[in-house]
Design an enzyme around this catalytic site. Structure first.
Site, short mmCIF file in Angstrom:
data_model
loop_
_atom_site.label_atom_id
_atom_site.label_comp_id
_atom_site.label_asym_id
_atom_site.label_seq_id
_atom_site.Cartn_x
_atom_site.Cartn_y
_atom_site.Cartn_z
N TRP A 102 0.52 -1.16 0.03
CA TRP A 102 0.17 -0.02 0.02
C TRP A 102 0.69 1.34 -0.08
O TRP A 102 0.53 2.33 -0.68
CB TRP A 102 -1.01 -0.01 1.25
CG TRP A 102 -1.95 -1.06 1.09
CD1 TRP A 102 -1.95 -2.35 1.83
CD2 TRP A 102 -3.18 -1.36 0.03
NE1 TRP A 102 -3.03 -3.11 1.31
CE2 TRP A 102 -3.34 -2.61 0.25
CE3 TRP A 102 -3.54 -0.66 -0.92
CZ2 TRP A 102 -4.45 -3.12 -0.44
CZ3 TRP A 102 -4.46 -1.20 -1.64
CH2 TRP A 102 -5.15 -2.30 -1.53
N ASP A 174 -0.68 7.12 6.65
CA ASP A 174 -1.80 6.20 6.17
C ASP A 174 -1.89 5.25 7.65
O ASP A 174 -0.98 4.28 7.61
CB ASP A 174 -1.74 5.37 5.00
CG ASP A 174 -2.59 4.37 4.87
OD1 ASP A 174 -3.59 4.04 5.37
OD2 ASP A 174 -2.47 3.67 3.62
N LYS A 198 -11.26 -1.37 8.88
CA LYS A 198 -10.40 -2.25 9.64
C LYS A 198 -10.76 -2.32 10.99
O LYS A 198 -11.37 -3.35 11.93
CB LYS A 198 -8.90 -2.32 9.27
CG LYS A 198 -8.77 -2.74 7.84
CD LYS A 198 -7.16 -2.36 7.54
CE LYS A 198 -7.16 -2.43 5.87
NZ LYS A 198 -7.23 -3.64 5.27
#
Lengths: 363, 363
Positions: A102, A174, A198
């Site tokens: 990511w 992030d 999440k």
């Protein structure tokens, strides 16, 4: 109905009390005679949820007075684009710490919007990211518009503990896969973003915290819907927010608060991770943990059995025993147990007992 | 529990069977032992929902073989930006038909991404949009990258019946407030987009239909997450989709199909609108409908009582009688009854009876 134990990497399991309340009032939110899904985003009933979400998020994150919370549609992937569109002026460059899949995507997206470079890339010889960069490997451009890092690498199972020194460059994180799983040290960051799916709720929403002063430096010549300043000015109502996603995040934040907040989540998550990794280390003749010990994630524990066939058997038998979501990402293979806030210590005990039994039978 | 009759403009009422099913299986989707909220977007259970949504949307829209359906986060407002980012190459210009608030916002957002002009603007002397442009008022630039229109103007209560001749320019429609309320004539459009929160489900998702050939002309030098081509190539799984929003759209599309599809919705919506407008015309000594007769929307019926005080009394008394969402937009004042697919003929009969009684008592 038997609920599965859910080790999904995201979307992931939600706290049962959150789901039960959402179910109970799905046709009638707090006696208003309509579902929260059907309320106007401009009405006072949804307004309570919206403002409550921003307030709870700010409180649980421990945001300093310099920072504001925002709700933005599109998940972390849209943040990959919004961040450089806002903060990469023509001629400027941004730095990225490439620590996994990511993080690399975030860098690639920044390069489509402007100029960006890897201030570190800790890919190993096999193309995997099993560790984090050492301090001396991080080469920050002192003129960088910002330094971006991914606090937890979902796919490779590594997590930052001590954040690198940004050398005066605004630090952006992030936090999609470990937000509010521990105290976030928000004061260290100029901007934090996280997809909700999440630790905070369902897919379809990103939570953002931004330093107002830094935001003043952002570009104004991009589409309004992609400007953080517009979302801030309009109190995250610049367009219709994803009201039900916000509602579920509101309930989940309430559950986190009722259970002691980020600090208590950290204790609980440490205990879960310790239990699992200790068992895997005990059984190191059978299981292997690819992540470097000092970088092991408390959110996503990766491990392997001695062969791909045994990995497959592990996941299949675990599924039969009521444990879902243990198959590793296609980039890594093996197993991955995601241990987000909603996963309980008992859930991990069940997994450990299964892993011990599996190693005994197949070892 | 008494459910309100919901005339909200969006987010709006959902069909009761959709909500009831969502409630029933909120903790356990189709016997899988977890909520659809908790399923992985890469798993086969959510996969069925995702593919089913794309297939049902394509079928109900009557998409020609040249077109593909996409699911994109961010609502219509993000489409305002994505459209020009994809289709406005440097040096190109796009045309917009300015017929109301949202049409104007779409034009403004296009101007932040490139060059765009109003091919018509039918604002009247009071700054309101009570009619649609006459054919001779539409001045299409034959070299325009596209011609954009808003099929239904939610705030002003007007709706296109016959679409203007785009003179060979690719036609793009924002159908947010009348999608699948009638057969959409999809073959006329190079691209259609719609936020889900009026006729199709909850806020947090846009449905898009795009001509694949036209899409080949799109820019590739914008961030991936904002490229229609990427969403198409990745089957709307380029990033984590808002899975619960997709699930609710899937259920709502199923409900539309079970109730006869777009054609049957059109018959039903025409009957609802006819009933309400006929009553308002009958009571024209009391109520006034600002929209020009030939442009009246079947989705959002605007009307006024003789004074702002009576407007307020109307809304307050209607609310007490169980009817929510009748207050007009702040730009127009007065009343607005949104008559989306989930609103029944009986709901409109209740409103008409109330409006008649109110006029009798207050006229």
């Amino acid at each position: 109905m038997t609920r599965k134990i859910n080790f999904n990497a995201g979307p992931a399991g939600l706290p049962l009390p959150v789901l039960e309340r959402a179910q109970k009032e799905l046709l009638d939110f707090e006696g208003t005679g309509m579902s929260i899904l059907e309320h106007s985003h401009r009405g006072k009933d949804y307004g309570r949820v919206h403002e409550g979400t921003l307030a709870l998020f700010s409180e649980l994150m421990g945001l300093p007075k310099t920072h504001d919370a925002l709700l933005v549609q599109g998940g972390a992937s849209l943040q990959f684009a919004m961040l450089p569109m806002n903060f990469l002026k023509p001629g400027a460059s941004a730095d990225y710490l490439v620590t996994g899949h990511w993080a690399k995507l975030a860098l690639q997206e920044a390069r489509r919007a402007g100029t960006a470079r890897a201030a570190a890339d800790c890919k190993d010889g096999d193309g995997a990211y099993t560790r984090l960069p050492r301090p001396e490997e991080v080469k920050v451009d002192p003129k960088a518009a910002y330094l971006h890092l991914t606090t937890n690498n979902t796919i490779y199972g590594t997590q930052w503990n001590e954040f690198p020194d940004p050398k005066g460059v605004p630090l952006v994180a992030d936090m999609s896969s470990d937000i509010l799983s521990r105290p976030p040290q928000a004061e260290k960051f100029a901007l934090i973003y996280a997809g909700a799916q999440k630790n905070l709720g369902p897919a379809g929403l990103a939570l953002v915290a931004v330093n107002r002063e830094w935001l003043k430096e952002a570009r104004a010549d991009v589409p309004d819907i992609l400007r953080y300043q517009v979302h801030l000015d309009k109190k995250s109502l610049a367009h219709t927010p994803p009201t039900f996603a916000v509602y579920l995040v509101w309930l989940t934040l309430g559950w986190i608060k009722a259970n002691g907040g980020a600090a208590a989540m950290a204790v609980r998550n440490q205990a879960k991770a310790d239990l699992l990794y200790a068992a895997l280390d005990r059984l190191s003749g059978f299981y292997r943990v690819p992540a470097a010990k000092e970088a092991r994630s408390r959110m996503n524990a990766l491990f392997r059995a001695p062969s791909p066939e045994l990995d497959e058997a592990f996941c299949a038998e675990a599924a039969k025993a009521g444990m879902a979501g243990l198959k590793g990402h296609r980039a890594t293979g093996g197993m991955r147990a995601s241990l987000y806030n909603a996963v309980s210590l008992d859930d991990v005990k069940t997994l450990v007992a299964f892993a011990e039994d599996f190693a005994r039978r197949r070892g």
